[in-house]
Design an enzyme around this catalytic site. Sequence first.
Site, PDB file in Angstrom:
ATOM      1  N   ARG A   1      29.568   1.082 -78.608  1.00 25.88           N
ATOM      2  CA  ARG A   1      29.475   2.549 -78.593  1.00 25.88           C
ATOM      3  C   ARG A   1      28.059   2.913 -78.218  1.00 25.88           C
ATOM      4  O   ARG A   1      27.106   2.682 -78.972  1.00 25.88           O
ATOM      5  CB  ARG A   1      29.814   3.101 -79.977  1.00 25.88           C
ATOM      6  CG  ARG A   1      29.776   4.616 -80.074  1.00 25.88           C
ATOM      7  CD  ARG A   1      31.026   5.224 -79.449  1.00 25.88           C
ATOM      8  NE  ARG A   1      31.152   6.640 -79.802  1.00 25.88           N
ATOM      9  CZ  ARG A   1      30.919   7.643 -78.941  1.00 25.88           C
ATOM     10  NH1 ARG A   1      30.500   7.372 -77.702  1.00 25.88           N
ATOM     11  NH2 ARG A   1      31.105   8.887 -79.320  1.00 25.88           N
TER      12      ARG A   1
ATOM     13  N   GLY B   1      30.657   9.207 -63.995  1.00 21.17           N
ATOM     14  CA  GLY B   1      31.865   9.761 -63.375  1.00 21.17           C
ATOM     15  C   GLY B   1      32.793   8.727 -62.773  1.00 21.17           C
ATOM     16  O   GLY B   1      33.873   9.072 -62.307  1.00 21.17           O
TER      17      GLY B   1
ATOM     18  N   GLU C   1      38.795  -0.248 -74.078  1.00 20.62           N
ATOM     19  CA  GLU C   1      38.142  -1.544 -73.826  1.00 20.62           C
ATOM     20  C   GLU C   1      38.670  -2.624 -74.771  1.00 20.62           C
ATOM     21  O   GLU C   1      39.028  -3.725 -74.342  1.00 20.62           O
ATOM     22  CB  GLU C   1      36.623  -1.408 -73.998  1.00 20.62           C
ATOM     23  CG  GLU C   1      35.928  -0.748 -72.836  1.00 20.62           C
ATOM     24  CD  GLU C   1      34.423  -0.650 -73.072  1.00 20.62           C
ATOM     25  OE1 GLU C   1      33.907  -1.381 -73.950  1.00 20.62           O
ATOM     26  OE2 GLU C   1      33.767   0.154 -72.395  1.00 20.62           O
TER      27      GLU C   1
END
Length: 845
Positions: A18, A51, A84
Amino acid sequence: MASSSKSKKIYDVFLSFRGMDLRNNFVGHLYQALHRNGIYTFRDSEELKKGEQISLLMKAIEESYIAIIVFSENYASSTWCLEEVAKIMECKEQKDLTVLPVFYKVDPREVREGRESYQRSLAKQESKFGKDSEKVKRWKEALSDAGNLSGWHLNDGDESKLIQEIVKKISTYLAQTPLHVAKHPVGIDSRVVKLKSMLNLESDDGVLMVGIWGQGGIGKTSLVKALYNVIFRKFEGSCFLENVRETSEAKGLVTLQEILLNDILLPQQRLEVSNVDRAIQLIQRRLGRKKVLLILDDVDDLRQLNTLAEGKWFGNGSRIIVTTRDKHLLTCHRIDKDHVYEVEALDDNQAHDLLTKHAFQTHQIRTDLVDSALNYAKGLPLALEVLGSLLCGTTEDVWKSTLMKLSRIPDKKINNVLKVSYDGLDENEKEIFLHIACFFNGRKREYTKKVLNSCDLLTAVGFDTLIKRSLIRFDGIILKVHDLIQAMGKDIVNQECRDDPGRRSRLWMYDDVADVLSRDMGDCAIKAIVLELPEPTEMHIGPEDFTKMRRLRLLILHNVQDSFQGPICLPNELRWFEWPGCTHQIPEFSAGPKKLVGLDMSKGNIIGVLKQFKDFQNLKYIKFNHCESMVRMPDLSYTPNIENLDFSHCKNLVEAHESIAYLDKLQVLNLRECSELSVFPNVLKSKKLQALDLCHCMKLERFPDIPHKLEGFKRLILEGIAIKELPTSIENLAALQEMHIKDCKNLENLPSSIYKLQNLTNLAVEYCTNLIGFPMYENSIDSCMKAGLSNLRRLILRGCNLYEVEFLENLSCFPLLSGLDLAENNIIALPPSINKRDRLYQVAS
């Protein structure tokens, strides 16, 4: 088939974390440490621009060897992190991705059981996507599985120390690199799948050993390397011991033991041992609780297995894989036959694919030349690789010339690999193999066995050893040798003396035999000549030519014609003489004992024969079939070991010599189609007789008495002979299972003793037009016999001259009868008792 497409591995490590929690502290320091140690690591901030699609992350996971998941307090609050971890756990199962979790200031139970911060984060995900969302269920399952994995737990400890520990483990792991399999790994993937199934990798119960067996050059090493690459990361340690045979010969078993220990333990300082026994103790002590993968490639001696691979030395879940050319080694090491995988040749499509890849061409090559190359290799990967390399980029003329050269002289690279199996044989097996390679490929097993046994070779153990060494095989009853192994055997013989065939042990080519016979040979080394020509060919053979060959044991000549009419002389040491169509008289030998075991002069123009075969104590097999000029048999009184006599189709043979009645070891007597035969012994006393063929001996009026019980005689066929009756001693054919009598026009009756044939299952008497009745069963025949013909299932009495069938009324006879054929007789009605035969389901009348 070719190796299937797989994701190419680009990254050593994929870091899942994270970002807002750890990017600039723990993960940043870990990433830098990995980078300093040359470990190529994927971290999203380094590889992804803002993006970009999450699909790029998923692809990076697939392209990594190891995934490190750093579980922190807010990990589960990120849908990207959850995707993930789900993908990572999927790749762990499907692509052998190694997963190492780090629990950073969270308890592992929080992750696997969804407690505290993870419970809160997952509740938010459920409210966003729905409590029953498949996506959320997948995330929860992935977190639970990952939380159960062994890894590192850090609360308030030394982060730098933990990072060093992680880097060390990763470095050790990556040091165990996959092996190079082959330049073009064709036909491997499907076999790896079968072997993985055999290995039962899901089970950690005990230690499993698997053997991979096949001939040299068949691709055992490439296959086991591919298998190693697929499975080695599932173990705590692994070792691939290549070339065990060569290494143990050159450097000793201790060297192999040291490699085993060091490859699995990966110690900072290399372990060394002083002797084999100390190494065994060290292996047991250091590896006894480790789950290891051990591969021993090219084992050829039981000592290698005993000092490197006892299953009890290793921890539960360990797998030991052994490749060898010798199947017997696997049996001796107690590897169950269900765990032995035989590597077979490539099929036609795979062979074509492999040859095409190695023999890359910029222009088209004729199909017939490609087919010739494939036929030469016969699916052997080594041969296809060598041949392809030789032909790569060449013209059609070079293809043609290369193939012609290889048909005469085998390629050294291929030969040297194949010859290893031969070099390890004992003398008996070497002799048998060379005989088979030079002469008997494609022949029947029993015939080859007879011939080689006659040459004082022990074929039972020899065949068994050669099969286990992958040098020969049997396709049903036919002996088969791979063409390249056969070429290797012939080359061994040719290398005995390339320039002088008289100094070689075996000859099979016309020119070589003609050359030897045309000159004074001096000290001749020839043990065997087998010349089988495709069509009749003239060859000059002098009467004394073969006597010069003092070592000659085996002489077989097919389609060889010689204008010389007198007898030829043969050396007394000869064991087997076979010359169908020979125009000579019976060969002559020197005075004294002869060692001949087999004599075949079938289809010969033999008018007279020796009055008796003297001093032929070893003779077992005689074939004079189709000798149409033969009138009388020779006296065989002095051949006490005769087992097989074949005088079939000697259409002018009048007399069978009385001596055949007293051949104690006679098993087979064939006189079929001896249409003039009228004189035959009244009795056959051989207790070992198993087969007697008198079919179409149209002038033979009497069947001989059988004074002794014959335990091996199971089938009697009498067709077209002039006998009027069978003797009561027919009952001594105690083991008889089938009796067929046909077209015996003079046969008037059968003896009642036929009911004593308790093993007879099929009795057929057909078109014996003088037979007017079938014998009645008499209770006095044998008081101990509960039923007559108690095992008879089928009774055929077709086309005879029967009027009465009273014999059927006695229900104690043939109680098991299921088929009855009485067609073409004069029978008006069947007895009412026929309905009481419960097993009878087929009746023709």
